[in-house]
Structures are given as structure tokens and as C-alpha cells.
Design a protein around this motif. Structure first.
Motif, short mmCIF file in Angstrom:
data_model
loop_
_atom_site.label_atom_id
_atom_site.label_comp_id
_atom_site.label_asym_id
_atom_site.label_seq_id
_atom_site.Cartn_x
_atom_site.Cartn_y
_atom_site.Cartn_z
N SER A 1 0.83 -1.21 0.00
CA SER A 1 0.00 0.00 0.00
C SER A 1 0.86 1.25 0.00
O SER A 1 0.44 2.31 0.46
CB SER A 1 -0.92 0.00 1.22
N THR A 2 2.07 1.13 -0.53
CA THR A 2 2.95 2.28 -0.72
C THR A 2 3.64 2.13 -2.07
O THR A 2 3.70 1.01 -2.62
CB THR A 2 4.01 2.36 0.39
N ASP B 1 2.19 7.39 -6.44
CA ASP B 1 2.17 7.12 -7.88
C ASP B 1 0.79 6.56 -8.23
O ASP B 1 0.32 5.62 -7.57
CB ASP B 1 3.27 6.14 -8.24
N HIS B 2 0.17 7.12 -9.26
CA HIS B 2 -1.23 6.81 -9.52
C HIS B 2 -1.49 6.61 -11.01
O HIS B 2 -0.75 7.13 -11.86
CB HIS B 2 -2.12 7.94 -9.02
N GLY C 1 -2.05 -3.41 -9.58
CA GLY C 1 -1.06 -3.85 -8.63
C GLY C 1 0.11 -2.90 -8.51
O GLY C 1 0.41 -2.12 -9.43
N VAL C 2 0.76 -2.93 -7.37
CA VAL C 2 2.03 -2.25 -7.14
C VAL C 2 3.10 -3.34 -7.11
O VAL C 2 3.02 -4.28 -6.31
CB VAL C 2 2.01 -1.46 -5.82
N PRO D 1 6.84 0.42 -9.35
CA PRO D 1 5.96 0.57 -10.50
C PRO D 1 4.50 0.27 -10.13
O PRO D 1 4.24 -0.62 -9.31
CB PRO D 1 6.47 -0.47 -11.50
N VAL D 2 3.60 0.99 -10.75
CA VAL D 2 2.17 0.68 -10.68
C VAL D 2 1.79 0.04 -12.02
O VAL D 2 2.08 0.60 -13.08
CB VAL D 2 1.32 1.92 -10.41
N VAL D 3 1.15 -1.13 -11.95
CA VAL D 3 0.81 -1.91 -13.15
C VAL D 3 -0.70 -2.07 -13.21
O VAL D 3 -1.32 -2.50 -12.22
CB VAL D 3 1.48 -3.30 -13.11
N VAL D 4 -1.30 -1.72 -14.34
CA VAL D 4 -2.76 -1.79 -14.50
C VAL D 4 -3.09 -2.50 -15.79
O VAL D 4 -2.57 -2.15 -16.85
CB VAL D 4 -3.39 -0.38 -14.48
#
Length: 265
Positions: free
Chosen positions: A212-213, A228-229, A241-242, A258-261
Motif C-alpha cells: 500500500s505504498t 504514484d497513480h 497492482g504495485v 511501479p504501478v501496473v494496471v
């Protein structure tokens, strides 16, 4: 992923700073490239690379085309916010950069009381398989000024809404230097009706994967710093996911995660 499934990834790769010592760019370069290759994104938004870092990433990922210029008046000087996309899946229709300032077409312009020039790089892509289009915008808001972050987010929202064509899929990602619920985040994700965007984390049909960071000190996670959003409109979120990839004996390739969508166009 099948059909019109698209994976997007946003990643602040940390600018090359000599004071990072054992975690300088020379030590992290291959780990950053490995992280990007492993997650196989279709579209990548990076923050903070200097020209030589940007060149290293391009060389390491030959399957991707890239767009973007540096934030300073002299292109090539200072940080980039580049966007990469897989050339086998997408054709570029249009692309550009604007500055988060009252004069967004003026290279190097500084918005409000920001510490540095701030930019957004955008690209319109056409999916080769179906002809569906995706407008992706990548940014990095100011790290010092709350006003510059809020004004920059408002400008970014207005500009992408103006650029969006025929309700095409829209994705805005990057390092906002703020948490969910803060003013810049609200400017992009609502709850007012001025923005079509929603936070991909909230739109995911499954619980978010990972921590959650999105911040690290290279050797451990910094709690409660999800800054990061990714925001979306005109497409469905299939997963969020992060990515907390570690290297060697447990160090992180950057001071961000990284943020992965996964999206369905």
C-alpha cells in the motif's frame, strides 16, 4: 492477455544522483530494465530519467517506440517524462509535450511556485488489432509546492479532456507527489463531475495487489506513501497492482515502485 487487453505501467526510475552511492544509476540500470521487461507492459510512463538514463532504457527495450522531451527549455537538459509503447501492438497517431504552467506551450516554463519546470507527455495510440484508440498522458507533479501540484493537476485534466476524441480510452499516470484524496488527486479523479477519470485502484474488480505504498529507500518500503497513480476513462480495469520486485539480496531498483494496471479497451 487476449483481444483488446492492454497493460500500462508507470514508474519513477529515480534520476541519476551520485550521492545515492551503491544505488546510483550504474548499479540500478539493468535492474530497472529487467523490471520493465518482466512485467511486459504495452505502454510505459517513466518519470525522472535524465537523457543518458532515457537512452539506456531505450537501448534495453528495443521492442518499444518512445516519445517525450525534457522539461527544460533546452531539450535534452534535465528530466524527461517519456512514454514507451510496443510497436508490434500500437501505431502512434499523434504525440506531444506541454508544460504545467500558465504558458503550457512555452518550453521550460515554471508553473506557479514550483521548484522546477513540470511537464506532461502524451501520445495517441491506435491498437493494430482492432483500431481502438488510447490517449495516454504521463506526468510528474512538483515535489515541493502544494499549489503547483493542485494547479498542475487541474491543467492536466483540462488538457487531456480537450485532446480526447470520441470518448476514446484515456489513461493518465505518473508520480503526483500526493496521496489519494489530496487536492491534486481529487482534481483528476473527482468526486466532482468535471473529470471523467477514476482512480484505477478503486476501479479494479479485484483487491489491489502488492504493498500500500509506492516509495522505498532502496532497501525497504516507506509505509503509507502511495504517491504514484493511474487514472482511467473509457475503458475497464481488469486488475491493479504495485510491483514490489527486489534484486540480489533484497534491494529495490528505484526509490519508487511501479504501478501496473491491466485494461480492457
Amino acid at each position: 492477455m487476449n483481444g483488446d487487453a492492454v497493460r500500462v505501467l508507470t514508474y519513477n526510475v529515480r534520476r541519476d544522483v551520485a550521492s545515492d552511492g551503491e544505488f546510483d544509476w550504474a548499479a540500478r540500470r539493468d535492474a530497472v530494465a529487467s523490471t520493465l521487461r518482466f512485467h511486459r507492459p504495452d505502454v510505459i510512463g517513466l518519470q525522472e530519467p535524465l537523457a543518458h538514463q532515457y537512452a539506456d532504457v531505450r537501448d534495453a527495450l528495443p521492442a518499444y517506440e518512445w516519445v517525450g522531451q525534457s522539461r527544460n527549455a533546452d531539450d535534452g537538459d534535465g528530466e524527461f517524462c517519456p512514454v514507451g509503447y510496443r510497436r508490434d501492438r500500437f501505431e502512434r497517431v499523434d504525440a506531444g509535450t506541454f508544460w504545467l504552467s500558465p504558458t503550457p506551450e512555452e518550453p521550460g516554463s515554471v508553473g506557479w511556485d514550483a521548484a522546477y519546470p513540470r511537464i506532461a507527455t502524451w501520445v495517441r495510440l491506435e491498437y493494430r488489432r482492432s483500431g481502438e484508440r488510447l490517449l495516454y498522458a504521463n506526468t510528474h507533479l512538483d515535489h515541493e509546492s502544494a499549489r503547483a501540484r493542485a494547479e498542475g493537476a487541474e491543467l492536466l485534466r483540462e488538457r487531456v479532456q480537450e485532446q480526447r476524441e470520441n470518448d476514446e480510452a484515456l489513461v493518465v499516470g505518473g508520480d503526483l507527489n500526493c496521496l489519494a484524496g489530496d487536492e491534486p488527486h481529487r482534481a483528476l479523479a473527482g468526486p466532482d463531475e468535471e473529470s471523467p477519470l477514476v482512480d484505477a485502484r478503486e476501479a479494479s474488480p479485484h483487491p489491489p495487489h502488492g504493498p500500500s505504498t509506492t516509495r522505498t529507500d532502496f532497501e525497504g518500503l516507506l509505509p503509507d506513501r502511495q504517491i504514484d497513480h493511474v487514472f482511467v476513462a473509457g475503458c475497464d480495469v481488469a486488475g491493479y497492482g504495485v510491483a514490489a520486485d527486489v534484486m540480489g539480496d533484497g534491494w529495490f531498483p528505484s526509490d519508487h515502485l511501479p504501478v501496473v494496471v491491466d485494461l480492457e479497451l
